[in-house]
Design an enzyme around this catalytic site. Structure first.
Site, short mmCIF file in Angstrom:
data_model
loop_
_atom_site.label_atom_id
_atom_site.label_comp_id
_atom_site.label_asym_id
_atom_site.label_seq_id
_atom_site.Cartn_x
_atom_site.Cartn_y
_atom_site.Cartn_z
N HIS A 17 0.84 -1.20 0.00
CA HIS A 17 0.00 0.00 0.00
C HIS A 17 0.88 1.26 0.00
CE1 HIS A 17 -2.98 -2.74 2.29
NE2 HIS A 17 -3.47 -2.59 1.07
N LYS A 41 -17.77 -6.69 7.56
CA LYS A 41 -16.53 -7.43 7.82
C LYS A 41 -16.17 -7.33 9.30
CE LYS A 41 -13.81 -7.48 3.55
NZ LYS A 41 -12.56 -6.98 2.95
N ARG A 90 -1.46 -6.75 -8.61
CA ARG A 90 -0.28 -7.53 -8.24
C ARG A 90 -0.02 -8.64 -9.25
NH1 ARG A 90 -2.73 -8.26 -2.44
NH2 ARG A 90 -4.41 -8.53 -3.91
N SER A 128 -2.82 -7.78 2.73
CA SER A 128 -3.14 -7.66 4.16
C SER A 128 -3.51 -9.01 4.74
CB SER A 128 -4.30 -6.69 4.36
OG SER A 128 -3.94 -5.40 3.97
O1 PNS Z 1 -8.72 -3.26 -0.14
P1 PNS Z 1 -9.95 -3.83 -0.77
O2 PNS Z 1 -10.77 -4.54 0.27
O3 PNS Z 1 -9.62 -4.71 -1.96
O4 PNS Z 1 -10.82 -2.60 -1.35
C1 PNS Z 1 -12.07 -2.81 -1.97
C2 PNS Z 1 -12.82 -1.47 -2.20
C3 PNS Z 1 -12.86 -0.66 -0.92
C4 PNS Z 1 -12.11 -0.67 -3.25
C5 PNS Z 1 -14.26 -1.81 -2.72
O5 PNS Z 1 -14.78 -2.82 -1.92
C6 PNS Z 1 -15.18 -0.62 -2.68
O6 PNS Z 1 -15.02 0.34 -3.40
N1 PNS Z 1 -16.19 -0.69 -1.78
C7 PNS Z 1 -17.16 0.37 -1.56
C8 PNS Z 1 -18.53 -0.06 -2.05
C9 PNS Z 1 -18.61 0.15 -3.56
O7 PNS Z 1 -18.56 1.24 -4.06
N2 PNS Z 1 -18.75 -0.94 -4.30
C10 PNS Z 1 -18.85 -0.82 -5.76
C11 PNS Z 1 -18.15 -1.91 -6.45
S1 PNS Z 1 -19.20 -3.34 -6.39
#
Ligand code: PNS
Length: 168
Positions: A17, A41, A90, A128
């Site tokens: 990150h 979560k 990645r 993570s």
């Molecule tokens: O670090 P992560 O858990 O891979 O991040 C995922 C994230 C936060 C980018 C994604 O889950 C997100 O944007 N969540 C907010 C809800 C949303 O807007 N969802 C739309 C896509 S289905």
């Protein structure tokens, strides 16, 4: 003014990150690093703990703002007037999921662009969840996360300094 957002769970923040944040902050005018407050979560660190870890880590980068958000990313982007989403790739296994999110965000909010930075090769294995798995067994996480967060991560698993398997 190009305002971008780097959203994620950051539970906990890793060297991967940090690499993404430093590299994308060079490309855009302002970078919001935004922690998703996902009530479904069961996180290791609370949102405020994650925000303070990220703030500490990025204190030397003047164009980074650390925040948190609930709900849809595109709604939060409207609130802060951001146009660009930064995500890291990645390996090819990330691609399908990331493409799906990028496309749905674009369908719902056509002015939003997602840009992908490929992970630095020496960090491409890192996530993570790998950090949590290793730390939960007292494994060495010194090559995975900034040193200042190591004790706090082990502490979440009730592991003290004596029990940590860190190379000296
Ligand atoms: O670090 P992560 O858990 O891979 O991040 C995922 C994230 C936060 C980018 C994604 O889950 C997100 O944007 N969540 C907010 C809800 C949303 O807007 N969802 C739309 C896509 S289905």
């Amino acid at each position: 003014m190009k305002r971008a957002i780097y959203p994620g769970s950051f539970d906990p923040v890793t060297f991967g990150h940090e690499d993404m944040i430093r590299r994308s902050a060079e490309i855009v005018d302002e970078l919001y690093v935004a922690v998703l407050n996902n009530s479904s979560k069961n996180p290791l660190f609370s949102v405020s703990e994650r925000v303070s870890m990220l703030s500490e880590l990025t204190a030397d980068i003047p164009n980074v703002v650390v925040t948190s958000f609930d709900g849809l990313l595109i709604d939060y982007m409207k609130e802060i007037d951001a146009q660009i989403i930064v995500r890291g790739l990645r390996a090819v296994t990330d691609f399908e999921y990331e493409l799906q999110i990028a496309e749905i965000n674009r369908v719902e909010s056509p002015t939003v662009e997602t840009i992908f930075l490929t992970a630095s090769p020496n960090l491409s294995y890192l996530s993570s969840s790998i950090v949590r798995e290793f730390a939960s067994y007292g494994g060495d996480i010194s090559k995975l996360v900034p040193a200042r967060f190591i004790d706090a991560i082990y502490a979440k698993y009730g592991i003290t300094k004596k029990e940590q398997k860190i190379e000296q």
